[in-house]
Scaffold this active site. Structure first.
Site, PDB file in Angstrom:
ATOM      1  CE1 TYR A 136      -4.120   1.733   0.609  1.00 47.74           C
ATOM      2  CE2 TYR A 136      -3.271   2.465   2.728  1.00 47.74           C
ATOM      3  CZ  TYR A 136      -4.243   2.504   1.741  1.00 47.74           C
ATOM      4  OH  TYR A 136      -5.348   3.314   1.911  1.00 47.74           O
ATOM      5  CG  HIS A 141      -4.147   4.352  -3.335  1.00 44.60           C
ATOM      6  ND1 HIS A 141      -5.368   4.409  -3.978  1.00 44.60           N
ATOM      7  CD2 HIS A 141      -4.192   3.248  -2.551  1.00 44.60           C
ATOM      8  CE1 HIS A 141      -6.109   3.372  -3.597  1.00 44.60           C
ATOM      9  NE2 HIS A 141      -5.417   2.651  -2.732  1.00 44.60           N
ATOM     10  CD  GLU A 207      -6.811  -1.442  -5.175  1.00 45.21           C
ATOM     11  OE1 GLU A 207      -5.997  -2.349  -4.906  1.00 45.21           O
ATOM     12  OE2 GLU A 207      -7.397  -0.765  -4.307  1.00 45.21           O
ATOM     13  CD  GLU A 209      -1.956  -2.963  -6.512  1.00 48.31           C
ATOM     14  OE1 GLU A 209      -1.000  -3.624  -6.062  1.00 48.31           O
ATOM     15  OE2 GLU A 209      -3.074  -2.912  -5.972  1.00 48.31           O
ATOM     16  CG  ASP A 241      -5.506  -5.888  -5.689  1.00 49.22           C
ATOM     17  OD1 ASP A 241      -5.947  -7.042  -5.742  1.00 49.22           O
ATOM     18  OD2 ASP A 241      -5.374  -5.239  -4.634  1.00 49.22           O
ATOM     19  CE1 TYR A 252     -13.048  -0.199   5.738  1.00 44.50           C
ATOM     20  CE2 TYR A 252     -10.724  -0.424   6.278  1.00 44.50           C
ATOM     21  CZ  TYR A 252     -11.866   0.342   6.203  1.00 44.50           C
ATOM     22  OH  TYR A 252     -11.819   1.646   6.584  1.00 44.50           O
ATOM     23  CE  LYS A 261      -8.472  -4.368  -2.081  1.00 45.45           C
ATOM     24  NZ  LYS A 261      -7.861  -3.346  -2.927  1.00 45.45           N
ATOM     25  CB  THR A 357      -3.822   1.814  -5.826  1.00 47.06           C
ATOM     26  OG1 THR A 357      -4.674   0.712  -5.538  1.00 47.06           O
ATOM     27  CG2 THR A 357      -4.426   2.648  -6.940  1.00 47.06           C
TER      28      THR A 357
HETATM   29 CA    CA Z   1      -4.200  -3.326  -4.059  1.00 46.85          CA
END
Ligand code: CA
Length: 426
Positions: A136, A141, A207, A209, A241, A252, A261, A357
């Protein structure tokens, strides 16, 4: 500089200047055709070199390794040979393809067997991914998401600038470019109601990445330092992602994302080696406050890689919706790997570690729909005239990534996946 990265090199294979695969790149992947079983290939221009055929010419004999690794359906065994050998293989292939080298150039019979057109083969998942970790690492982001869901004044949590935050993801549902994904079903709960409801996600998101693929690591209990990190990183892929924001929001807390996810993630088929990316190295953002000693590093560890996202609705052309750069990442890969192993956690050949991200500083450089359309409040206009807050069924999401230096473009090609409607649960 590695000899293979010399910008003056030219190949006897013609490569157009826009190609992502000049002789200075030589990424590795797995392919098959109707006639031949999955095996290792290397890209140059519009062509793929079949390494399982190439090895029969004896070109790797001096390197002294088991060339059967090229006849395997995944890159893991090749990557397990370690950096010294994988580097030597890429250097050897570079030599073979250089304009003055006649070994393969003048062997027309061999060339017929060794080369295929990329558009005539099927690209497969390049590695059998044992473990997948998602970091992360983009401050932009994390700040955007923190502002939206918590508090704009304290968008970053207290730990964020002291360690590269990550969670363990799901490896079984990682797909290669070209494979469709299904819209996931799950529980969601709107703020104004008391109980959750069930159904297909209404907030399907990508996302943007980059992910790195590891060489075999050290035994349990030992760590990999930032200085050693590159010896344990084989190369990079583009990574999507996929995320269901409404499912994520409800599930979450307290342990992090789960079903929002793990239904699918997508990767590009060509693994661009760390060696090929070396000329694209650039300094990352300043890190303040100072990090703990085990997270300190030397030299430039970020990469100047342009990243683009396109959305293509069915029966319409694609629209560029985001353009950013991986150089904005706050935490670099050396720090990520050092942090991942500092407690003695081991890594294996073919593990995948994603950046998180990648968002840039401006609203047109954000790496997810959540941010680009700011929680649905600023829908994006597509060239078809349609609007998007999130991803619709039958949309295709396309990532492209490349870096340019000395007029040479080192790229990943494409990561392309189409969204299919959800399957009604039994
Ligand atoms: Ca991610």
């Amino acid at each position: 500089m590695l000899p293979s990265n010399n910008p003056k090199l030219k190949s006897w294979i013609e490569v157009s200047p826009e190609s992502n695969f000049p002789i200075q790149n030589l990424p590795f992947g797995i392919f098959k055709t109707k006639e031949i079983l999955p095996r290792v290939g290397v890209a140059i221009g519009d062509f793929i070199i079949d390494l399982a055929e190439l090895k029969k010419l004896g070109v790797f004999n001096a390197l002294n390794f088991d060339t059967q690794v090229f006849a395997k359906p995944y890159l893991n065994d090749f990557i397990s040979l370690g950096k010294k050998t994988t580097r030597a293989v890429r250097e050897r292939i570079s030599k073979l393809l250089q304009e003055r080298n006649h070994e393969l150039r003048d062997n027309l019979k061999a060339r017929e067997k060794v080369f295929h057109k990329i558009k005539e083969v099927e690209m497969l998942l390049p590695v059998r991914i044992g473990d997948y970790t998602d970091f992360y690492s983009s401050m932009e982001h994390a700040t955007n998401v923190g502002s939206m869901f918590r508090d704009p004044k304290n968008a970053l949590l207290p730990n964020w600038k002291h360690l590269p935050v990550a969670y363990h993801g799901r490896a079984s549902s990682i797909l290669v470019s070209g494979e469709d994904i299904y819209r996931p079903n799950g529980q969601t709960k709107a703020d104004e109601v008391e109980f959750p409801s069930f159904g297909p996600t209404k907030q399907l998101d990508f996302e943007l990445e980059l992910a790195f693929i590891t060489h075999q690591g050290k035994p349990l209990g030992q760590n990999i330092s930032t200085k050693e990190a590159e010896d344990y990183i084989f190369g990079l892929v583009l990574f999507n992602d996929w995320s269901a924001r409404d499912i994520q929001k409800w599930e979450y807390v307290p342990l992090g994302p789960f079903l929002s996810k793990n239904f699918a993630s997508s990767i590009s088929p060509w693994v661009v080696t760390m060696d090929a990316l070396e000329p694209l190295k650039i300094a990352g953002p300043d890190q303040f406050p100072e990090v703990l000693p085990y997270l300190k590093f030397e030299g430039n560890n970020n990469f100047d890689i342009t990243l683009e996202v396109y959305i293509k609705p069915e029966n319409s052309n694609e629209t560029l919706v985001s353009k950013t750069n991986s150089k904005f990442l706050y935490w670099n890969m050396a720090q990520q790997l050092a942090h991942h192993t500092i407690n003695g956690c081991n890594i294996n050949s073919g593990d995948l570690m994603a950046s998180g991200t990648i968002s840039g500083p401006t609203p047109d450089s954000y790496g997810s729909m959540l941010e680009l359309a700011w929680k649905g409040t600023k829908p994006l206009k597509l060239i078809s005239g349609e609007e998007r807050k999130f991803i619709h069924d039958h949309d295709t999401v396309i990532f492209r990534g490349y870096g340019e230096i000395n007029g040479i473009r080192i790229g990943f090609g494409e990561l392309k996946s189409k969204v299919l409607p959800s399957i009604t649960p039994k």
